[in-house]
Design a protein around this motif. Structure first.
Motif, PDB file in Angstrom:
ATOM      1  N   THR A  57     -18.221 -33.933  24.585  1.00 30.98           N
ATOM      2  CA  THR A  57     -17.875 -34.245  23.195  1.00 30.98           C
ATOM      3  C   THR A  57     -16.663 -33.433  22.744  1.00 30.98           C
ATOM      4  O   THR A  57     -15.746 -33.955  22.103  1.00 30.98           O
ATOM      5  N   VAL A  58     -16.661 -32.143  23.101  1.00 29.33           N
ATOM      6  CA  VAL A  58     -15.504 -31.296  22.769  1.00 29.33           C
ATOM      7  C   VAL A  58     -14.242 -31.899  23.387  1.00 29.33           C
ATOM      8  O   VAL A  58     -13.192 -32.008  22.730  1.00 29.33           O
ATOM      9  N   ASN A  59     -14.343 -32.319  24.644  1.00 30.64           N
ATOM     10  CA  ASN A  59     -13.171 -32.873  25.311  1.00 30.64           C
ATOM     11  C   ASN A  59     -12.688 -34.169  24.662  1.00 30.64           C
ATOM     12  O   ASN A  59     -11.489 -34.428  24.605  1.00 30.64           O
ATOM     13  N   THR A  60     -13.632 -34.982  24.172  1.00 25.70           N
ATOM     14  CA  THR A  60     -13.240 -36.200  23.466  1.00 25.70           C
ATOM     15  C   THR A  60     -12.415 -35.842  22.237  1.00 25.70           C
ATOM     16  O   THR A  60     -11.357 -36.438  21.982  1.00 25.70           O
ATOM     17  N   ALA A  61     -12.891 -34.837  21.488  1.00 27.12           N
ATOM     18  CA  ALA A  61     -12.159 -34.398  20.298  1.00 27.12           C
ATOM     19  C   ALA A  61     -10.794 -33.833  20.685  1.00 27.12           C
ATOM     20  O   ALA A  61      -9.785 -34.104  20.012  1.00 27.12           O
ATOM     21  N   VAL A  62     -10.745 -33.063  21.770  1.00 19.75           N
ATOM     22  CA  VAL A  62      -9.473 -32.469  22.214  1.00 19.75           C
ATOM     23  C   VAL A  62      -8.467 -33.569  22.544  1.00 19.75           C
ATOM     24  O   VAL A  62      -7.303 -33.529  22.122  1.00 19.75           O
ATOM     25  N   LEU A  63      -8.942 -34.594  23.266  1.00 19.59           N
ATOM     26  CA  LEU A  63      -8.012 -35.640  23.695  1.00 19.59           C
ATOM     27  C   LEU A  63      -7.546 -36.487  22.505  1.00 19.59           C
ATOM     28  O   LEU A  63      -6.374 -36.872  22.433  1.00 19.59           O
ATOM     29  N   LEU A  64      -8.455 -36.752  21.549  1.00 21.82           N
ATOM     30  CA  LEU A  64      -8.049 -37.522  20.370  1.00 21.82           C
ATOM     31  C   LEU A  64      -7.042 -36.725  19.545  1.00 21.82           C
ATOM     32  O   LEU A  64      -6.089 -37.289  18.996  1.00 21.82           O
ATOM     33  N   THR A  65      -7.244 -35.400  19.466  1.00 18.09           N
ATOM     34  CA  THR A  65      -6.284 -34.565  18.741  1.00 18.09           C
ATOM     35  C   THR A  65      -4.925 -34.598  19.435  1.00 18.09           C
ATOM     36  O   THR A  65      -3.875 -34.673  18.783  1.00 18.09           O
ATOM     37  N   SER A 121      -3.755 -37.037  21.050  1.00 22.12           N
ATOM     38  CA  SER A 121      -3.147 -38.328  20.742  1.00 22.12           C
ATOM     39  C   SER A 121      -2.495 -38.308  19.358  1.00 22.12           C
ATOM     40  O   SER A 121      -1.442 -38.918  19.155  1.00 22.12           O
ATOM     41  N   LEU A 122      -3.141 -37.615  18.407  1.00 18.52           N
ATOM     42  CA  LEU A 122      -2.516 -37.483  17.086  1.00 18.52           C
ATOM     43  C   LEU A 122      -1.168 -36.783  17.214  1.00 18.52           C
ATOM     44  O   LEU A 122      -0.153 -37.245  16.669  1.00 18.52           O
ATOM     45  N   PHE A 123      -1.132 -35.674  17.975  1.00 15.43           N
ATOM     46  CA  PHE A 123       0.129 -34.940  18.141  1.00 15.43           C
ATOM     47  C   PHE A 123       1.172 -35.798  18.851  1.00 15.43           C
ATOM     48  O   PHE A 123       2.350 -35.727  18.538  1.00 15.43           O
ATOM     49  N   MET A 124       0.712 -36.629  19.810  1.00 15.71           N
ATOM     50  CA  MET A 124       1.650 -37.503  20.512  1.00 15.71           C
ATOM     51  C   MET A 124       2.249 -38.513  19.533  1.00 15.71           C
ATOM     52  O   MET A 124       3.457 -38.762  19.540  1.00 15.71           O
ATOM     53  N   ALA A 125       1.392 -39.080  18.663  1.00 14.71           N
ATOM     54  CA  ALA A 125       1.895 -40.034  17.678  1.00 14.71           C
ATOM     55  C   ALA A 125       2.903 -39.355  16.746  1.00 14.71           C
ATOM     56  O   ALA A 125       3.936 -39.940  16.390  1.00 14.71           O
ATOM     57  N   LEU A 126       2.598 -38.084  16.370  1.00 22.47           N
ATOM     58  CA  LEU A 126       3.524 -37.356  15.500  1.00 22.47           C
ATOM     59  C   LEU A 126       4.819 -37.024  16.233  1.00 22.47           C
ATOM     60  O   LEU A 126       5.897 -36.983  15.621  1.00 22.47           O
ATOM     61  N   ALA A 127       4.729 -36.798  17.553  1.00 28.26           N
ATOM     62  CA  ALA A 127       5.934 -36.539  18.348  1.00 28.26           C
ATOM     63  C   ALA A 127       6.847 -37.764  18.328  1.00 28.26           C
ATOM     64  O   ALA A 127       8.057 -37.653  18.111  1.00 28.26           O
ATOM     65  N   VAL A 128       6.253 -38.956  18.536  1.00 27.37           N
ATOM     66  CA  VAL A 128       7.057 -40.185  18.513  1.00 27.37           C
ATOM     67  C   VAL A 128       7.674 -40.369  17.128  1.00 27.37           C
ATOM     68  O   VAL A 128       8.842 -40.743  16.996  1.00 27.37           O
ATOM     69  N   HIS A 129       6.884 -40.055  16.088  1.00 26.15           N
ATOM     70  CA  HIS A 129       7.374 -40.168  14.718  1.00 26.15           C
ATOM     71  C   HIS A 129       8.579 -39.251  14.506  1.00 26.15           C
ATOM     72  O   HIS A 129       9.600 -39.666  13.922  1.00 26.15           O
ATOM     73  N   LEU A 169      -0.379 -28.892  25.727  1.00 24.55           N
ATOM     74  CA  LEU A 169      -1.349 -27.800  25.697  1.00 24.55           C
ATOM     75  C   LEU A 169      -2.771 -28.363  25.598  1.00 24.55           C
ATOM     76  O   LEU A 169      -3.682 -27.938  26.329  1.00 24.55           O
ATOM     77  N   LEU A 170      -2.973 -29.354  24.712  1.00 24.90           N
ATOM     78  CA  LEU A 170      -4.309 -29.933  24.561  1.00 24.90           C
ATOM     79  C   LEU A 170      -4.713 -30.702  25.822  1.00 24.90           C
ATOM     80  O   LEU A 170      -5.874 -30.688  26.214  1.00 24.90           O
ATOM     81  N   GLY A 171      -3.742 -31.366  26.453  1.00 22.71           N
ATOM     82  CA  GLY A 171      -4.049 -32.049  27.712  1.00 22.71           C
ATOM     83  C   GLY A 171      -4.507 -31.059  28.767  1.00 22.71           C
ATOM     84  O   GLY A 171      -5.467 -31.303  29.504  1.00 22.71           O
ATOM     85  N   THR A 172      -3.845 -29.896  28.814  1.00 21.73           N
ATOM     86  CA  THR A 172      -4.234 -28.865  29.774  1.00 21.73           C
ATOM     87  C   THR A 172      -5.617 -28.309  29.437  1.00 21.73           C
ATOM     88  O   THR A 172      -6.431 -28.050  30.335  1.00 21.73           O
ATOM     89  N   ILE A 177      -0.528 -36.512  35.475  1.00 25.25           N
ATOM     90  CA  ILE A 177       0.745 -37.232  35.482  1.00 25.25           C
ATOM     91  C   ILE A 177       1.318 -37.288  34.064  1.00 25.25           C
ATOM     92  O   ILE A 177       2.515 -37.096  33.846  1.00 25.25           O
ATOM     93  N   GLY A 178       0.437 -37.523  33.083  1.00 27.33           N
ATOM     94  CA  GLY A 178       0.885 -37.582  31.691  1.00 27.33           C
ATOM     95  C   GLY A 178       1.500 -36.269  31.225  1.00 27.33           C
ATOM     96  O   GLY A 178       2.523 -36.260  30.534  1.00 27.33           O
ATOM     97  N   ILE A 179       0.880 -35.145  31.611  1.00 25.13           N
ATOM     98  CA  ILE A 179       1.413 -33.839  31.210  1.00 25.13           C
ATOM     99  C   ILE A 179       2.790 -33.630  31.838  1.00 25.13           C
ATOM    100  O   ILE A 179       3.734 -33.175  31.177  1.00 25.13           O
ATOM    101  N   ALA A 180       2.930 -34.004  33.123  1.00 29.36           N
ATOM    102  CA  ALA A 180       4.235 -33.890  33.785  1.00 29.36           C
ATOM    103  C   ALA A 180       5.269 -34.761  33.072  1.00 29.36           C
ATOM    104  O   ALA A 180       6.417 -34.350  32.841  1.00 29.36           O
ATOM    105  N   LEU A 181       4.823 -35.968  32.674  1.00 27.21           N
ATOM    106  CA  LEU A 181       5.715 -36.899  31.977  1.00 27.21           C
ATOM    107  C   LEU A 181       6.214 -36.295  30.659  1.00 27.21           C
ATOM    108  O   LEU A 181       7.401 -36.390  30.317  1.00 27.21           O
ATOM    109  N   LEU A 182       5.292 -35.631  29.921  1.00 26.41           N
ATOM    110  CA  LEU A 182       5.697 -35.027  28.655  1.00 26.41           C
ATOM    111  C   LEU A 182       6.660 -33.875  28.894  1.00 26.41           C
ATOM    112  O   LEU A 182       7.593 -33.655  28.100  1.00 26.41           O
ATOM    113  N   GLY A 183       6.463 -33.132  29.989  1.00 27.29           N
ATOM    114  CA  GLY A 183       7.407 -32.073  30.343  1.00 27.29           C
ATOM    115  C   GLY A 183       8.796 -32.646  30.570  1.00 27.29           C
ATOM    116  O   GLY A 183       9.810 -32.111  30.085  1.00 27.29           O
TER     117      GLY A 183
END
Lengths: 102, 218
Positions: free
Chosen positions: B68-76, B78-86, B105-108, B162-168
């Motif tokens: 459950t914690v991990n679900t919350a971490v990953l959704l958070t 995603s929020l930061f990713m959406a804000l990054a695109v914004h 950081l949250l992905g890690t 792969i996603g974390i590498a992509l963001l790097g």
């Protein structure tokens, strides 16, 4: 042409809704909703996915062509699930007539 | 003379045309990914249908709090990713870098929790094989559950790496001045991939952790 985009406020609102759904689905998992437990959990997961796709992935603001491309995967996924489960989930209905185990 | 910001590629009429084309290309790829994960999930659903009681018992051995914690971490994330695109759309590249770093950081953090779960499961003898140990269920069927569990979460974790590498890589492009409001499609497309990996987890979480949780204590 300016690209339509969501506001920070909308992103945060979607995030709050997503977190509420996580709390809801984890809480409901401890209740015996038989035979609906699995259905409820998957409907909530589907709702979360729709929120992410429409807002975080911008499909809501996309062109019709984007909708078609995003929908194509779900279309084929639907065929895969519908035809397979049509078989698997209904086999037991036949076993009384066939005799023996399915 | 080449400027550092990439210009419009010659096959496109406009930046909007270029942006939409890359988004559509990403959705084609994600369609293939959907069928990939969808096939795995469908296989799981079939096995579960055949051995409901054993799968429920096995599912109660997954770590629901960590999940459950991990679900919350990953959704958070995603929020930061959406804000990054914004931020990329608005040309605020410093904020873009900050949100990309937060997302990574949250992905890690997700991966760290996931591997902690794997450690606990190895110690408890939940890895399918000769050392598998679980009471109260048919061992072969319970092992089948954990084969599905380790395969699906493992492939998901690989996607996240792969996603974390992509963001790097996106961060480096941003630092190199190659991301502009007109030309932010790399960030948008990277975001689509990240959100997709999040959606896969949205479905894996109830399937592997929640179904059968009410059905006793395994």
């Amino acid at each position: 042409m300016d690209e339509p985009k969501a506001s920070v406020r909308i992103y945060v609102a979607i995030y709050v809704a997503l977190m509420a759904l996580v709390a809801l689905t984890t809480g409901l998992a401890y209740l015996d909703l038989a035979p609906w437990s699995a259905t409820v959990a998957m409907v909530i997961a589907g709702a979360k996915a729709v929120l992410v796709i429409l807002y975080f992935m911008h499909v809501r603001y996309g062109t019709r062509l984007t909708w078609v491309f995003a929908g194509a995967g779900f279309y084929f996924l639907g065929i895969l699930f519908f035809l397979t489960l049509n078989d698997v989930l209904t086999r037991s209905w036949l076993s009384p007539f066939l005799g023996g185990t399915p | 003379m080449r400027s550092s910001a990439p210009a419009l590629a010659e096959q496109f009429d406009s930046f909007e045309h270029q942006r939409e084309s890359s988004v559509l290309g990403m959705w084609v790829f994600l369609g293939a990914e959907m069928i990939f994960f969808g096939g795995a999930i469908l296989g799981f659903v079939e096995f579960r249908h055949a051995y409901v009681a054993d799968f429920n018992a096995a599912s109660n051995h997954t770590k629901i709090v960590l999940g459950t914690v991990n679900t919350a971490v990953l959704l958070t994330s995603s929020l930061f990713m959406a804000l990054a695109v914004h931020a990329a759309q608005e040309g605020k590249n410093r904020r873009l870098l900050g949100f990309l770093a937060a997302t990574m950081l949250l992905g890690t953090a997700f991966l760290a929790v996931k591997f902690a779960e794997y450690y606990l499961e190895v110690v408890e003898g939940l890895v399918p094989g000769p050392r598998f140990r679980m009471d109260g269920a048919d061992s072969r069927h319970a092992q089948l559950f954990f084969v599905c569990y380790f395969t699906m979460t493992g492939v998901h974790a690989l996607h996240l790496i792969i996603g974390i590498a992509l963001l790097g890589f996106l961060g480096l492009r941003t630092l190199g001045g190659k991301v502009t409001p007109q030309n932010h499609n790399v960030v948008e497309v990277g975001g689509l991939y990240w959100h997709f990996v999040d959606i896969v987890w949205i479905f894996l979480f109830p399937l592997l952790y929640l179904l059968g949780r009410h059905a006793g204590h395994g």
